[in-house]
Design a protein around this motif. Structure first.
Motif, PDB file in Angstrom:
ATOM      1  N   CYS A  20       0.803  -1.234   0.000  1.00 30.84           N
ATOM      2  CA  CYS A  20       0.000   0.000   0.000  1.00 30.84           C
ATOM      3  C   CYS A  20       0.832   1.279   0.000  1.00 30.84           C
ATOM      4  O   CYS A  20       0.332   2.331  -0.385  1.00 30.84           O
ATOM      5  CB  CYS A  20      -0.916   0.040   1.217  1.00 30.84           C
ATOM      6  SG  CYS A  20      -2.012  -1.378   1.343  1.00 30.84           S
ATOM      7  N   HIS A  21       2.058   1.221   0.527  1.00 28.89           N
ATOM      8  CA  HIS A  21       2.853   2.454   0.679  1.00 28.89           C
ATOM      9  C   HIS A  21       4.005   2.540  -0.320  1.00 28.89           C
ATOM     10  O   HIS A  21       4.703   1.551  -0.550  1.00 28.89           O
ATOM     11  CB  HIS A  21       3.461   2.526   2.083  1.00 28.89           C
ATOM     12  CG  HIS A  21       2.463   2.751   3.169  1.00 28.89           C
ATOM     13  ND1 HIS A  21       2.027   4.001   3.528  1.00 28.89           N
ATOM     14  CD2 HIS A  21       1.816   1.873   3.982  1.00 28.89           C
ATOM     15  CE1 HIS A  21       1.150   3.898   4.526  1.00 28.89           C
ATOM     16  NE2 HIS A  21       1.003   2.608   4.824  1.00 28.89           N
ATOM     17  N   MET A  57      -5.905   2.671   8.099  1.00 27.70           N
ATOM     18  CA  MET A  57      -5.041   1.484   7.994  1.00 27.70           C
ATOM     19  C   MET A  57      -5.414   0.470   9.079  1.00 27.70           C
ATOM     20  O   MET A  57      -5.476   0.815  10.255  1.00 27.70           O
ATOM     21  CB  MET A  57      -3.565   1.888   8.133  1.00 27.70           C
ATOM     22  CG  MET A  57      -2.623   0.707   8.181  1.00 27.70           C
ATOM     23  SD  MET A  57      -0.892   1.172   8.052  1.00 27.70           S
ATOM     24  CE  MET A  57      -0.580   1.956   9.643  1.00 27.70           C
TER      25      MET A  57
HETATM   26  C1  HEM Z   1      -1.117   5.231   7.114  1.00 29.83           C
HETATM   27  C2  HEM Z   1       2.900   2.749   8.231  1.00 29.83           C
HETATM   28  C3  HEM Z   1       1.143  -1.149   5.955  1.00 29.83           C
HETATM   29  C4  HEM Z   1      -2.653   1.470   4.427  1.00 29.83           C
HETATM   30  C5  HEM Z   1       0.129   4.883   7.631  1.00 29.83           C
HETATM   31  C6  HEM Z   1       0.963   5.751   8.420  1.00 29.83           C
HETATM   32  C7  HEM Z   1       2.088   5.058   8.725  1.00 29.83           C
HETATM   33  C8  HEM Z   1       1.954   3.745   8.146  1.00 29.83           C
HETATM   34  C9  HEM Z   1       3.285   5.536   9.548  1.00 29.83           C
HETATM   35  C10 HEM Z   1       0.676   7.219   8.782  1.00 29.83           C
HETATM   36  C11 HEM Z   1      -0.081   7.374  10.069  1.00 29.83           C
HETATM   37  C12 HEM Z   1      -0.255   8.843  10.364  1.00 29.83           C
HETATM   38  O1  HEM Z   1      -0.761   9.575   9.485  1.00 29.83           O
HETATM   39  O2  HEM Z   1       0.165   9.289  11.446  1.00 29.83           O
HETATM   40  C13 HEM Z   1       2.773   1.484   7.713  1.00 29.83           C
HETATM   41  C14 HEM Z   1       3.763   0.438   7.862  1.00 29.83           C
HETATM   42  C15 HEM Z   1       3.259  -0.669   7.272  1.00 29.83           C
HETATM   43  C16 HEM Z   1       1.973  -0.302   6.690  1.00 29.83           C
HETATM   44  C17 HEM Z   1       5.120   0.612   8.564  1.00 29.83           C
HETATM   45  C18 HEM Z   1       3.860  -2.043   7.203  1.00 29.83           C
HETATM   46  C19 HEM Z   1       4.314  -2.617   8.354  1.00 29.83           C
HETATM   47  C20 HEM Z   1      -0.013  -0.769   5.309  1.00 29.83           C
HETATM   48  C21 HEM Z   1      -0.796  -1.627   4.449  1.00 29.83           C
HETATM   49  C22 HEM Z   1      -1.866  -0.886   4.041  1.00 29.83           C
HETATM   50  C23 HEM Z   1      -1.750   0.440   4.632  1.00 29.83           C
HETATM   51  C24 HEM Z   1      -0.420  -3.053   4.077  1.00 29.83           C
HETATM   52  C25 HEM Z   1      -3.024  -1.282   3.127  1.00 29.83           C
HETATM   53  C26 HEM Z   1      -3.600  -2.514   3.217  1.00 29.83           C
HETATM   54  C27 HEM Z   1      -2.552   2.706   5.037  1.00 29.83           C
HETATM   55  C28 HEM Z   1      -3.555   3.761   4.885  1.00 29.83           C
HETATM   56  C29 HEM Z   1      -3.114   4.850   5.666  1.00 29.83           C
HETATM   57  C30 HEM Z   1      -1.855   4.437   6.271  1.00 29.83           C
HETATM   58  C31 HEM Z   1      -4.820   3.688   4.036  1.00 29.83           C
HETATM   59  C32 HEM Z   1      -3.825   6.186   5.873  1.00 29.83           C
HETATM   60  C33 HEM Z   1      -4.547   6.125   7.220  1.00 29.83           C
HETATM   61  C34 HEM Z   1      -5.387   7.342   7.528  1.00 29.83           C
HETATM   62  O3  HEM Z   1      -5.001   8.447   7.158  1.00 29.83           O
HETATM   63  O4  HEM Z   1      -6.454   7.162   8.186  1.00 29.83           O
HETATM   64  N1  HEM Z   1       0.745   3.662   7.491  1.00 29.83           N
HETATM   65  N2  HEM Z   1       1.709   1.009   6.992  1.00 29.83           N
HETATM   66  N3  HEM Z   1      -0.622   0.461   5.399  1.00 29.83           N
HETATM   67  N4  HEM Z   1      -1.571   3.146   5.876  1.00 29.83           N
HETATM   68 FE1  HEM Z   1       0.031   2.061   6.437  1.00 29.83          FE
END
Ligand code: HEM
Length: 230
Positions: A39-40, A159
């Protein structure tokens, strides 16, 4: 509402003279590649950046070659696909923001290159976020498609929890508990945001040695010069 304050964890790179744990960067990239990269994006990192940091050149060439990149135009003006090479960026999961939002119920997974610097609380916040999912307290309703996480400002994050015990298998035999996996991916993301950290710390030590020597020499000269006049 602000998120819960994250616990302060002893990452070695936080210390004045501390540098990154490179075995942890290596495991962390594996976590990024196998879990987060679905996703990222990680736009600021190119395959070549990993060489001699966490992998040998040969290993990085092999990993890059597992992905297909569009290149061209060739002699006859056509675009074509070819295996990745050292000079290619880490591949993105989606072609653009619209596609990213469409796949994530409207939410945008942010680029993670600089995330440890971009969020208040840095590495401790990201670690707490990844390991902090739990049931919402009684009376708190979480909208369909969002997840409760007390460390995320507002408490409801798009997420879902990704890290569970055993989601990756480490080649170096490190135990793969969710907290170990989180620590390693956070170390990797700290490196991606501050790849110069180790060099900066090493230069700092040299600068301290150099300037303290120069200070000592100038004090000694001063004493010699002024001795006869006092
Ligand atoms: C947001 C890390 C895996 C979807 C984030 C944020 C971080 C992060 C640091 C930002 C949070 C904030 O705004 O303070 C990670 C890490 C991952 C991971 C380290 C793996 C270990 C995934 C996966 C998906 C995903 C696999 C999709 C299936 C999202 C989405 C957001 C997000 C949609 C936006 C959330 C929001 O704004 O409500 N992630 N992520 N992430 N992540 Fe991940």
């Amino acid at each position: 509402a602000e998120g819960l304050h994250p616990a302060d964890h002893p990452f070695p790179q936080k210390n004045l003279f501390g540098t990154f744990d490179h075995a942890s960067i290596r495991r962390g990239f594996q976590v990024f590649k196998e879990v987060c990269a679905a996703c990222h994006s990680l736009d600021l990192i190119y395959w070549r950046n990993l060489v001699d940091v966490a992998y040998t050149e040969e290993e990085v060439r092999e990993m890059a070659a597992e992905y297909e990149y569009e290149d061209g135009p060739n002699d006859v003006g056509e675009m074509f696909m070819r295996p990745g090479k050292l000079t290619d960026p880490i591949p993105r999961p989606y072609p653009n923001e619209e596609a990213a939002r469409a796949a994530n119920a409207g939410a945008l997974p942010p680029d993670l290159s600089l995330i440890t610097k971009a969020r208040h609380g840095g590495v401790d916040y990201i670690y707490a976020l990844l390991t902090g999912y739990c049931d919402p307290p009684a009376g708190v309703e979480i909208r369909e498609g969002l997840n409760y996480n007390p460390y995320f400002p507002g408490g409801a994050i798009a997420m879902a929890q990704n890290l569970f015990d055993g989601v990756v298998e480490f080649e170096d035999g490190t135990e793969n508990t969710a907290s170990q996996i989180a620590k390693d991916v956070v170390t990797f993301l700290n490196w991606s945001a501050e790849p110069e950290l180790d060099d900066r710390k090493k230069i700092g030590v040299k600068a301290l040695l150099l300037f303290s020597t120069l200070t000592a020499i100038s004090l000694w000269i001063k004493r010699n010069r002024w001795q006869t006049l006092k």
